[in-house]
Design an enzyme around this catalytic site. Structure first.
Site, mmCIF file in Angstrom:
data_model
loop_
_atom_site.group_PDB
_atom_site.id
_atom_site.type_symbol
_atom_site.label_atom_id
_atom_site.label_comp_id
_atom_site.label_asym_id
_atom_site.label_seq_id
_atom_site.Cartn_x
_atom_site.Cartn_y
_atom_site.Cartn_z
ATOM 1 N N GLU A 186 0.813 -1.235 -0.335
ATOM 2 C CA GLU A 186 0.038 0.491 -0.425
ATOM 3 C C GLU A 186 1.199 1.022 0.195
ATOM 4 O O GLU A 186 0.705 2.475 0.874
ATOM 5 C CB GLU A 186 -0.593 -0.262 1.363
ATOM 6 C CG GLU A 186 -1.559 -1.345 1.614
ATOM 7 C CD GLU A 186 -3.063 -0.791 2.577
ATOM 8 O OE1 GLU A 186 -2.888 -0.627 3.329
ATOM 9 O OE2 GLU A 186 -3.949 -1.506 1.990
ATOM 10 N N GLU A 380 -5.272 -8.346 -1.695
ATOM 11 C CA GLU A 380 -6.233 -7.890 0.600
ATOM 12 C C GLU A 380 -7.890 -7.908 0.654
ATOM 13 O O GLU A 380 -8.250 -6.934 -0.650
ATOM 14 C CB GLU A 380 -5.547 -6.771 1.068
ATOM 15 C CG GLU A 380 -4.381 -7.385 1.606
ATOM 16 C CD GLU A 380 -3.657 -5.864 2.662
ATOM 17 O OE1 GLU A 380 -4.313 -5.375 3.450
ATOM 18 O OE2 GLU A 380 -2.634 -6.050 2.886
HETATM 19 C C1 BGP Z 1 -4.820 -2.337 5.488
HETATM 20 C C2 BGP Z 1 -3.522 -3.401 5.888
HETATM 21 C C3 BGP Z 1 -2.527 -4.573 5.966
HETATM 22 C C4 BGP Z 1 -4.349 -4.636 7.429
HETATM 23 C C5 BGP Z 1 -5.266 -4.494 7.043
HETATM 24 C C6 BGP Z 1 -6.360 -3.943 7.456
HETATM 25 O O1 BGP Z 1 -4.275 -1.090 5.449
HETATM 26 O O2 BGP Z 1 -2.515 -3.744 3.961
HETATM 27 O O3 BGP Z 1 -1.643 -4.592 7.053
HETATM 28 O O4 BGP Z 1 -3.963 -4.255 8.428
HETATM 29 O O5 BGP Z 1 -5.383 -3.048 5.546
HETATM 30 O O6 BGP Z 1 -6.588 -2.813 8.465
HETATM 31 P P1 BGP Z 1 -6.695 -2.806 9.977
HETATM 32 O O7 BGP Z 1 -5.752 -4.270 10.234
HETATM 33 O O8 BGP Z 1 -6.280 -1.604 10.546
HETATM 34 O O9 BGP Z 1 -7.983 -3.375 10.061
#
Ligand code: BGP
Length: 481
Positions: A186, A380
């Site tokens: 990201e 993701e």
């Molecule tokens: C993305 C990241 C991850 C992950 C996900 C969910 O931005 O690449 O590392 O954690 O989001 O976010 P969160 O964990 O804050 O719910």
């Protein structure tokens, strides 16, 4: 029609949210190690953690119990059992990240840390033993504190050499074992959480923006050099970029809303992809820099590297969508994946206020494939929820099945629209520590981990209802959804 025969099904995690072992075998302190957990009442109005001088100092001396990423889910020691569970689900790909703070703990160490490499050798071999394709994110939101303390963050061009040397060690070592690579997780989140990507403390003003964009540029160059290097080492390796795709719709058909939406998309999403996929800065970013007076350096050599080092696939995360308007007056705001926006009356939200929008995934895939004509990889996607085992000791996560089913149906339609999609790695196949809020209780997994926000619990792994559901989806290559 549907998903291609060689479509890769799997899950994604990151070192800094799972491994724990924060100071074992030579690893040094990283930025995620000093992100405090939030309180449940902050969930819906929590923007984004910021690390300033004070938080940094507190993090260096504060009690370990304040910082859940330091213990993660102990994946550093449980990877064998956890990967076996992924294999049982039928995973064909497993996306994980390697920690720079383990491999080159002080960044300029004369030699890589042999123990760290032995650990990642074992993780990769474990995947291969189960016929799971390892997909490696070279850096996932975990700059060592040394990036700031020694170099002042990624705005220092010396970080390019640090990164390329580190990436080179990995590419050489795993050239026959790892086919898929992602250079930076990201990368566009430098606009929202510079400590996560650029290793820079928070700040503001023009001078700060100059440094932020210099840092982003240096990462583009580092990524391009890594692509070039990978092709020299083994031309069969596929190297991708990745953004957090913040899909946005105009608030209304008022042309001012449509224009505001376009500008937001250009700056937040497309500018980053254009540089990494097309190999040059788009006119709208150049114009943005000129209008804002933002100054940073791109040498002729850099421009040439960007041109030569374009990526093989377009990776993105997709969780939610937002709405954009030229004015926020009288409009309701909502949270999102590091980027909030305006509320969309047609959508419902998660407990953290992220708007659930499966059709947005189909729209996004079409937009990106149309613009870049490069294979896409959904790196993701998933839903975070508070979950407690029921009286039967099980977790009945029908809402997760619904979320994933709806998104995968839309992804399948995107494939039927003609988009080339290499695979799908669901975020957090096993519960892990939240990136933004450092909570354990924001759970994403098919597999429950018995551990609370304080790090207490048996750490036992329990299969949720979604485990068997996903197993079936994979076994039928998405025919049964
Ligand atoms: C993305 C990241 C991850 C992950 C996900 C969910 O931005 O690449 O590392 O954690 O989001 O976010 P969160 O964990 O804050 O719910």
């Amino acid at each position: 029609m549907g998903f291609r025969n060689d479509f890769l099904w799997g899950g994604a995690i990151a070192a800094c949210q799972t491994e724990g072992a924060w100071n074992e075998e030579g690893k040094t302190l990283t930025f995620p190690d000093i992100v405090k957990k939030i309180k449940p009442e902050q969930r819906r109005n929590f923007g984004q953690a910021q690390i300033d001088e004070q938080a940094l100092e507190a993090g260096k001396t504060g009690p370990v119990s304040d910082y859940p990423k330091r213990w993660g889910i102990d994946f550093y020691h449980t990877y064998k059992e956890d990967i076996a569970l992924f294999a049982e689900m039928g995973f064909q790909v497993f996306r994980f990240s390697i920690a720079l703070a383990r491999v080159f703990p002080h960044l300029d160490d004369p030699q890589p840390n042999a123990k760290a490499l032995a650990y990642y050798d074992a993780v990769i071999d474990e995947c291969l033993r189960h016929h799971i394709e390892p997909l490696v994110t070279i850096v996932h939101f975990d700059p060592p504190i040394a990036v700031w303390e020694k170099y002042g963050g990624w705005c220092n061009p010396a970080m390019i050499d640090v990164y390329v040397r580190y990436a080179g060690v990995l590419l050489e070592r795993y050239k026959d074992k790892v086919k898929y690579w992602v250079t930076f997780n990201e990368i566009n989140m430098a606009l929202k959480a510079p400590f996560k990507t650029l290793g820079m403390l928070s700040g503001e003003g023009l001078e700060y923006e100059n440094r932020r964009w210099q840092g982003i540029h240096n990462q583009f160059v580092a990524s391009a050099r890594t692509v070039i290097r990978a092709k020299e080492i083994n031309p069969a390796m596929m190297v991708g970029c990745m953004i957090a795709d913040i899909t946005t719709y105009p608030y209304s058909s008022d042309p001012r809303d449509v224009l505001a939406n376009l500008k937001f998309d250009q700056k937040m999403n497309l500018g980053f992809l254009d540089v990494m996929v097309k190999g040059r800065y788009p006119y709208f970013l150049k114009n943005y820099f000129a209008q804002e007076g933002i100054q940073w350096t791109c040498s002729e050599q850099d421009a040439e590297l960007l041109k030569q080092g374009t990526v093989d696939f377009v990776g993105f995360s997709y969780y939610m969508s937002i709405v954009t308007s030229y004015t926020t007056k009288d409009k309701q705001l909502t949270n999102g994946n590091m980027t909030g926006g305006l509320k969309n009356a047609c959508l419902s939200s998660t407990e953290w206020g992220w708007q659930i929008d499966p059709v947005g995934l189909r729209i996004t895939a079409n937009q990106l494939y149309d613009r870049y004509e490069k294979p896409l990889f959904v790196l993701e996607n998933g839903i975070g929820s508070v979950e407690v085992p029921g009286p039967d000791g099980q977790i009945h996560d029908a809402y997760r099945i619904a979320y994933l089913r709806d998104h995968l149906r839309q992804l399948k339609l995107a494939a039927e629209d003609g988009c080339e999609i290499l695979g799908y790695t669901m975020w957090g196949p096993i519960d892990l520590i939240s990136s933004q809020t450092s909570e354990m209780s924001k759970r994403y997994g098919f597999i429950y981990v018995d551990q609370d926000d304080e790090g207490q619990g048996s750490k036992q792994r329990i299969k949720k209802d979604s485990f068997a559901w996903m197993q079936r989806v994979i076994a039928t290559n998405g025919e049964e959804l």
